[in-house]
Design a protein around this motif. Structure first.
Motif, short mmCIF file in Angstrom:
data_model
loop_
_atom_site.label_atom_id
_atom_site.label_comp_id
_atom_site.label_asym_id
_atom_site.label_seq_id
_atom_site.Cartn_x
_atom_site.Cartn_y
_atom_site.Cartn_z
N GLU A 1 36.86 32.06 23.90
CA GLU A 1 35.71 32.88 23.56
C GLU A 1 34.47 32.00 23.64
O GLU A 1 34.48 30.85 23.20
N PRO B 1 29.94 36.69 31.43
CA PRO B 1 30.16 37.89 30.64
C PRO B 1 31.63 38.32 30.63
O PRO B 1 32.31 38.27 31.65
N TYR B 2 32.06 38.77 29.48
CA TYR B 2 33.43 39.23 29.29
C TYR B 2 33.79 40.30 30.32
O TYR B 2 34.88 40.27 30.89
N LYS B 3 32.89 41.24 30.58
CA LYS B 3 33.18 42.36 31.49
C LYS B 3 33.48 41.89 32.91
O LYS B 3 34.29 42.49 33.59
N GLY C 1 28.59 34.99 21.93
CA GLY C 1 28.28 36.40 22.15
C GLY C 1 29.34 37.09 22.99
O GLY C 1 30.52 37.03 22.70
N GLU C 2 28.91 37.71 24.09
CA GLU C 2 29.81 38.43 24.99
C GLU C 2 30.34 37.55 26.11
O GLU C 2 30.82 38.04 27.12
N SER C 3 30.26 36.25 25.95
CA SER C 3 30.65 35.29 26.99
C SER C 3 32.07 34.79 26.77
O SER C 3 32.51 34.62 25.63
#
Length: 143
Positions: free
Chosen positions: A103, A125-127, A106-108
């Motif tokens: 992890e 980015p996770y996405k 944030g969303e990274s």
């Protein structure tokens, strides 16, 4: 190429080349053209020389078959007469194992992949990086 087999596809600007540690291997640093993913990758510079300022397309795929079918175990170098694969389209190809996810902030997230000792690290980015949650992938690069 089938969208199912293509796990990641982005273009990177090479921002650094470190070739001090080994004779034929350099560690490339780069940032995606969308400025949201950073990567560091070790490459064999005899096979695929790169310089700061180069732009490379980096694809991670689950198979080299153009139709997205699973590999049949014969290896990427052996194809039937007249049969083409992703390896024919790209300049540099490796097969490796995704061995760690972390992890980030944030969303990274961070992804670590080993190609027989040559490493790839990506953070973004996770996405965009979550499709890489599998065991083995092919790295394909071209300028």
């Amino acid at each position: 190429m089938s969208a199912d087999s293509q796990l990641f596809d982005d273009t990177f600007n090479i921002t650094g080349v470190d070739s001090q540690k080994y004779d034929r291997v350099s560690r490339l640093s780069g940032i995606s053209t969308s400025n949201d993913i950073t990567m560091t990758v070790d490459i064999n510079t005899e096979l695929y020389p790169c310089s700061v300022g180069d732009t490379v397309q980096l694809v991670l795929a689950s198979t080299l078959s153009l139709d997205g079918s699973k590999d049949d175990g014969k290896g990427w170098r052996i194809t039937s007469e007249g049969e083409t694969s992703l390896a024919d389209i790209f300049d540099y190809v490796c097969h490796g194992k995704i061995y760690r996810f972390e992890e980030g902030e944030g969303e990274s997230i961070k992804v670590y992949i080993s190609f027989g000792g040559l490493l790839l690290f990506m953070q973004g980015p996770y996405k965009k990086l979550t499709p890489l949650r599998m065991d083995y992938v092919y790295l394909l690069m071209k300028k």
